[in-house]
Design a protein around this motif. Structure first.
Motif, short mmCIF file in Angstrom:
data_model
loop_
_atom_site.label_atom_id
_atom_site.label_comp_id
_atom_site.label_asym_id
_atom_site.label_seq_id
_atom_site.Cartn_x
_atom_site.Cartn_y
_atom_site.Cartn_z
N MET A 1 -34.94 3.22 68.51
CA MET A 1 -33.56 3.58 68.24
C MET A 1 -33.29 3.56 66.73
N ALA A 2 -32.52 4.52 66.26
CA ALA A 2 -32.19 4.59 64.83
C ALA A 2 -31.24 3.45 64.46
N SER A 3 -31.38 2.97 63.24
CA SER A 3 -30.47 1.94 62.73
C SER A 3 -29.17 2.59 62.31
N PHE A 4 -28.06 2.18 62.94
CA PHE A 4 -26.75 2.74 62.62
C PHE A 4 -26.05 1.97 61.50
N LEU A 5 -26.33 0.67 61.43
CA LEU A 5 -25.62 -0.17 60.46
C LEU A 5 -26.56 -1.27 59.95
N GLN A 6 -26.62 -1.40 58.63
CA GLN A 6 -27.37 -2.49 58.00
C GLN A 6 -26.41 -3.30 57.13
N VAL A 7 -26.35 -4.59 57.39
CA VAL A 7 -25.47 -5.49 56.64
C VAL A 7 -26.33 -6.52 55.94
N GLU A 8 -26.10 -6.68 54.64
CA GLU A 8 -26.91 -7.62 53.85
C GLU A 8 -26.03 -8.51 52.99
N ASN A 9 -26.19 -9.81 53.20
CA ASN A 9 -25.62 -10.84 52.31
C ASN A 9 -24.11 -10.70 52.09
N ILE A 10 -23.36 -10.56 53.18
CA ILE A 10 -21.89 -10.53 53.01
C ILE A 10 -21.33 -11.93 53.24
N SER A 11 -20.23 -12.22 52.54
CA SER A 11 -19.62 -13.55 52.58
C SER A 11 -18.10 -13.41 52.61
N LYS A 12 -17.43 -14.44 53.15
CA LYS A 12 -15.97 -14.45 53.12
C LYS A 12 -15.46 -15.88 53.11
N SER A 13 -14.53 -16.14 52.18
CA SER A 13 -13.90 -17.45 52.07
C SER A 13 -12.40 -17.26 51.91
N TYR A 14 -11.65 -18.28 52.33
CA TYR A 14 -10.22 -18.34 52.05
C TYR A 14 -9.94 -19.69 51.42
N GLY A 15 -9.71 -19.69 50.10
CA GLY A 15 -9.55 -20.95 49.40
C GLY A 15 -10.85 -21.74 49.45
N ASP A 16 -10.76 -22.98 49.90
CA ASP A 16 -11.95 -23.84 50.00
C ASP A 16 -12.72 -23.61 51.29
N LYS A 17 -12.13 -22.89 52.22
CA LYS A 17 -12.76 -22.72 53.53
C LYS A 17 -13.73 -21.54 53.52
N VAL A 18 -15.00 -21.81 53.76
CA VAL A 18 -16.02 -20.76 53.83
C VAL A 18 -16.15 -20.33 55.29
N LEU A 19 -15.86 -19.06 55.56
CA LEU A 19 -15.99 -18.54 56.92
C LEU A 19 -17.45 -18.21 57.23
N PHE A 20 -18.08 -17.45 56.35
CA PHE A 20 -19.52 -17.16 56.47
C PHE A 20 -20.05 -16.83 55.09
N GLN A 21 -21.34 -17.05 54.92
CA GLN A 21 -21.92 -16.88 53.59
C GLN A 21 -23.31 -16.24 53.69
N ASN A 22 -23.46 -15.11 52.98
CA ASN A 22 -24.76 -14.41 52.89
C ASN A 22 -25.37 -14.11 54.26
N ILE A 23 -24.55 -13.59 55.18
CA ILE A 23 -25.12 -13.23 56.48
C ILE A 23 -25.60 -11.78 56.44
N SER A 24 -26.68 -11.52 57.19
CA SER A 24 -27.28 -10.19 57.25
C SER A 24 -27.63 -9.88 58.70
N PHE A 25 -27.46 -8.64 59.10
CA PHE A 25 -27.85 -8.24 60.45
C PHE A 25 -27.97 -6.72 60.50
N ASN A 26 -28.50 -6.25 61.62
CA ASN A 26 -28.73 -4.82 61.81
C ASN A 26 -28.22 -4.42 63.19
N ILE A 27 -27.57 -3.26 63.30
CA ILE A 27 -27.12 -2.74 64.60
C ILE A 27 -27.74 -1.36 64.80
N ASN A 28 -28.41 -1.20 65.94
CA ASN A 28 -29.07 0.07 66.24
C ASN A 28 -28.22 0.97 67.11
N GLU A 29 -28.56 2.24 67.12
CA GLU A 29 -27.87 3.21 67.96
C GLU A 29 -27.92 2.77 69.42
N GLY A 30 -26.76 2.80 70.08
CA GLY A 30 -26.69 2.44 71.50
C GLY A 30 -26.42 0.97 71.76
#
Length: 631
Positions: A1-30
Motif C-alpha cells: 500500500m502507498a504511504s499517504f501520510l508521513q509525520v516526523e518529529n512533531i510536538s505540542k505544548s501548552y505552557g508547561d504542559k507537554v502533550l507530545f514531543q517528537n512523535i513520528s508515524f506513517n499512515i498507508n492508503e486504506g
C-alpha cells in the motif's frame, strides 16, 4: 500500500504542559485508524496539526502524498447563521464551487472561449450534477429543509451538515474529531455503513466503541507523549495495551534491581578511581532514569453515596404534552420501580430531552398526572452541560454545593479530595471553569451532580466529550449504582452496558417499552423489517399475477380486434404503441432538465424546441392510434 501520510518529529505544548514531543508515524492508503487517549493529552491538537489548522512546536514535518485530497471534521463547525442550509454547503465546496461560479460568470459574459474553458472545467469536476449530489447527501443525513437558515439548526443538525460537507468533498483522506457527537443512532449507523464501504483512508477520535470496532482496523494510543500502534479491534487493543504495560513494568523492575547493585558499586568506588570507570558511571545514571519511570495510571474514581430510595419513585398517568400542533407525549402511563435502569432512544427532535424535563418537573404536562415519591432525590446531568458564574474556579464551583461529600462506604471527604478523585489535582483547583477543556468541564459537571447523593440519576447524552477510558469507569459506577437510572444516549455500547430496558420514542408522542438491551432491540427491528419485506413481496407477487392475468385478457381482446385490421395497419398500430411511450419518456426527461437550473442558454433553447417538436409528433401519433384502435 502507498504511504499517504508521513509525520516526523512533531510536538505540542501548552505552557508547561507537554502533550507530545517528537512523535513520528506513517499512515498507508486504506488504513482506518482510531486515536485513543485520555482527555487533555493532545488528541484534538494532533488532528488539527495534521489537518493544517494548527502547527507543530519546534519544527517537525507533516507530509501528505502529492495530490491527496484531505477533509477535516472538527468537533465544532463555524457556519454563517444567515445562509440557508443548501447555500452554506454549496458555497463551502472549495474548488468545485469556484469552477461552478466561473462557469456562471463565463455564461453571463458571452465570451465563447471562456465558456469553452469553463465547460471543460465543469466536466473535470462533474459540476453538472453537484446540486443533485448535495440534495442526495443531505437527504441521507435526514436534512430535508434545504432553505432552513443555519442559525436555526439544532446541534445535531449542524453536526450532520458538517458531515455532509465532509462527504461531498469526496476526499482521499478523512480526519474526524468525534464524528458521532450529537448524532442520533440512525445517522450514526448510516455514517458507520458509509465508512465501512468507502475506499478512503481515515484517522479519527471517537468514544463510540461499536463505531470504532466496525469502522477501524488499527488503533493509535497516545500515552505519556508517546504514540503506540495496535492492529485490530478495541478488545484486542485492551489486551495488547495491558501486555505492553506488563512488559514495561518488568523492564522497570529489572532496572531497579540492577540499580541497587550499581548503587553499591558507586558508593564503594573511591573518588580517585572514578576516571577508570567513567563508562560505568554514565551507565549508572542511564539506569537510574529507566528505574525512576512510574507507570501509575491516573483514573477517575467515582465513589459517591446515593440516598435511600423509598417504594414510590415517579408515577405517570395519561401524561400528554404538545408544543403547538406537535405532540411530544401522548397518553404516557408508567410507574418507575426501585433500581430500574431505562435507556431512551429516538430520532433527534422526537421528544427525549422534553421527557426528561417532565420527569424532573422543569416542564409541566398539558394533561395527566406525574407524582413523585417523598424520598426521591433526582440528579439531572443535562446535555447543555455545566452552568457556572463568570470567573468561578473549579474549587469554588464544588464548594458552593458542599464543603464535604459522602462516599459510598459512609465516610465524608473534603471537596478538594473528591476533586482529586475526579482527576483535578491541586494545581487545577484554582483554574477558571470557562477555560477548562470540554472533557474537563464534563467531568466537573458529573461530580457536581453526583455529590448531591441522588437516588434517581437522569443522564442526557453523558458520553459526549468523555474519553473511552473515563467511560469505562462511569459504566462500572452505574452498574453498581443503588438507585434508578434514566439515560438518553446515542452510544450503543454504553446503553448495552448500563440499561435493562428501553423507551423507544416515535413520532406523534408515542413511546414503546422494549424489554432488553439496545442491541437486542436492533435485532428485533431487523426481524420486523425482514417480515415486513416478506409481506410486501408477497403482496407485490400477488398484484403481479393479477396484472399478468389482466394483461393476458387485454392482449386476447386486442388480438381479436386486430383481426379486423389489414396486415399493414396491424403493424402500424403495434409500432405506435412502442413509439408513443418512448416520446412521452423523452418529453419528461427534457422537462426535468429544463427545471434543473443546470442548462446553458443554448441548451435551454434547444431543449424547448425539441419539447415543442415532441408535443406536435405525439398529437399526430395519438390521433392515428385512436383511429386504428376504433376500426
Amino acid at each position: 500500500m502507498a504511504s499517504f501520510l508521513q509525520v516526523e518529529n512533531i510536538s505540542k505544548s501548552y505552557g508547561d504542559k507537554v502533550l507530545f514531543q517528537n512523535i513520528s508515524f506513517n499512515i498507508n492508503e486504506g488504513d482506518k485508524i482510531a486515536l485513543i487517549a485520555p482527555n487533555g493529552t493532545g488528541k484534538s491538537s494532533l488532528l488539527k496539526i495534521l489537518a493544517g489548522v494548527d502547527s507543530s512546536d519546534r519544527g517537525g514535518e507533516v507530509k501528505f502524498m502529492k495530490d491527496i485530497k484531505v477533509a477535516f471534521l472538527d468537533q465544532i463547525s463555524n457556519f454563517n447563521p444567515q445562509n440557508t442550509l443548501f447555500d452554506e454547503v454549496y458555497s463551502r465546496l472549495g474548488s468545485t464551487y469556484d469552477v461552478i461560479r466561473n462557469y456562471e460568470q463565463a455564461i453571463s459574459s458571452g465570451d465563447e472561449r471562456a465558456i469553452e474553458r469553463a465547460m471543460a472545467a465543469m466536466d473535470s469536476v462533474d459540476g453538472w450534477n453537484v446540486e443533485q449530489r448535495i440534495k442526495q447527501v443531505l437527504s441521507s443525513l435526514k436534512l430535508s429543509r434545504l432553505d432552513q437558515p443555519m442559525g436555526e439548526l439544532s446541534g445535531g443538525e449542524a453536526k450532520r451538515a458538517a458531515i455532509a460537507l465532509m462527504l461531498l468533498q469526496e476526499a482521499d483522506f478523512l480526519i474526524m474529531d468525534e464524528p458521532t457527537n450529537h448524532l442520533d443512532i440512525d445517522v450514526i449507523e448510516f455514517l458507520e455503513s458509509f465508512l465501512q464501504k468507502a475506499r478512503c483512508t481515515l484517522l479519527m477520535v471517537t468514544h463510540d466503541r461499536y463505531f470504532l470496532d466496525r469502522v477501524c482496523n488499527t488503533i493509535f494510543e497516545l500515552d505519556r507523549g508517546e504514540l503506540y500502534t495496535y492492529k485490530g479491534n478495541y478488545s484486542l487493543f485492551l489486551e495488547k495495551r495491558e501486555e505492553r504495560y506488563n512488559n514495561m513494568q518488568a523492564n522497570i523492575d529489572k532496572a531497579r534491581n540492577l540499580l541497587r547493585r550499581e548503587l553499591e558499586w558507586i558508593r564503594a568506588t573511591p573518588q580517585a578511581r572514578t576516571g577508570k570507570a567513567r563508562y560505568r558511571i554514565n551507565a549508572f545514571y542511564d539506569l537510574k532514569d529507566k528505574a525512576s519511570v512510574s507507570l501509575s495510571r491516573q483514573q477517575m474514581n467515582i465513589d459517591v453515596a446515593s440516598s435511600r430510595l423509598g417504594g414510590k419513585i415517579i408515577d405517570c398517568e395519561d401524561v400528554c404534552l404538545s408544543f403547538g400542533e406537535r405532540k411530544m407525549l401522548d397518553d404516557f402511563s408508567y410507574k418507575f420501580s426501585r433500581y430500574e435502569r431505562v435507556g431512551i432512544v429516538g430520532k433527534n427532535g422526537a421528544g427525549k430531552s422534553t421527557f426528561l424535563n417532565l420527569m424532573t418537573g422543569i416542564l409541566q404536562p398539558d394533561s395527566g398526572k406525574i407524582e413523585r415519591g417523598e424520598t426521591l432525590r433526582i440528579g439531572y446531568y443535562r446535555q447543555q452541560g455545566i452552568e457556572f458564574k463568570t470567573g468561578q474556579t473549579v474549587l469554588e464551583m464544588v464548594q458552593d454545593i458542599a464543603e464535604t461529600i459522602s462516599t459510598a462506604d459512609g465516610h465524608s471527604i473534603s471537596a478538594t479530595a473528591m476533586l482529586n478523585r475526579f482527576l483535578f489535582p491541586a494545581e487545577a483547583l484554582n483554574k477558571r471553569v470557562d477555560i477548562l477543556s470540554g472533557g474537563e468541564q464534563r467531568r466537573l459537571y458529573l461530580l457536581t451532580v453526583l455529590m448531591r447523593n441522588p437516588n434517581f440519576l437522569i443522564l442526557d447524552e453523558p458520553t459526549n466529550d468523555l474519553d473511552i477510558l473515563t467511560l469505562n469507569i462511569l459504566e462500572e459506577y452505574l452498574q453498581s449504582f443503588k438507585g434508578c437510572l434514566l439515560i438518553v444516549s446515542h452510544d450503543r455500547y454504553f446503553l448495552d452496558k448500563t440499561v435493562e430496558h428501553m423507551f423507544i420514542f416515535r413520532e406523534g408522542g408515542n413511546v414503546k417499552d422494549f424489554v432488553g438491551t439496545y442491541s437486542e432491540y436492533r435485532e428485533y427491528i431487523k426481524e420486523q423489517e425482514a417480515e415486513d419485506a416478506a409481506r410486501a413481496k408477497a403482496i407485490a407477487d400477488k398484484q403481479a399475477k393479477q396484472q399478468a392475468a389482466t394483461k393476458t385478457h387485454t392482449t386476447t381482446t386486442t388480438t381479436q380486434q386486430r383481426k379486423k385490421l389489414s396486415y399493414k395497419e396491424q403493424r402500424e398500430l403495434e409500432a405506435l404503441e412502442i413509439e408513443i411511450p418512448q416520446l412521452e419518456a423523452e418529453k419528461s426527461a427534457l422537462e426535468e432538465g429544463l427545471s434543473s437550473g443546470t442548462l446553458s442558454h443554448e441548451e435551454l433553447s434547444a431543449t424547448a424546441t425539441r419539447i415543442g417538436e415532441i408535443i406536435s409528433t405525439l398529437e399526430e401519433k395519438e390521433m392515428r392510434w385512436l383511429e386504428l384502435s376504433e376500426i
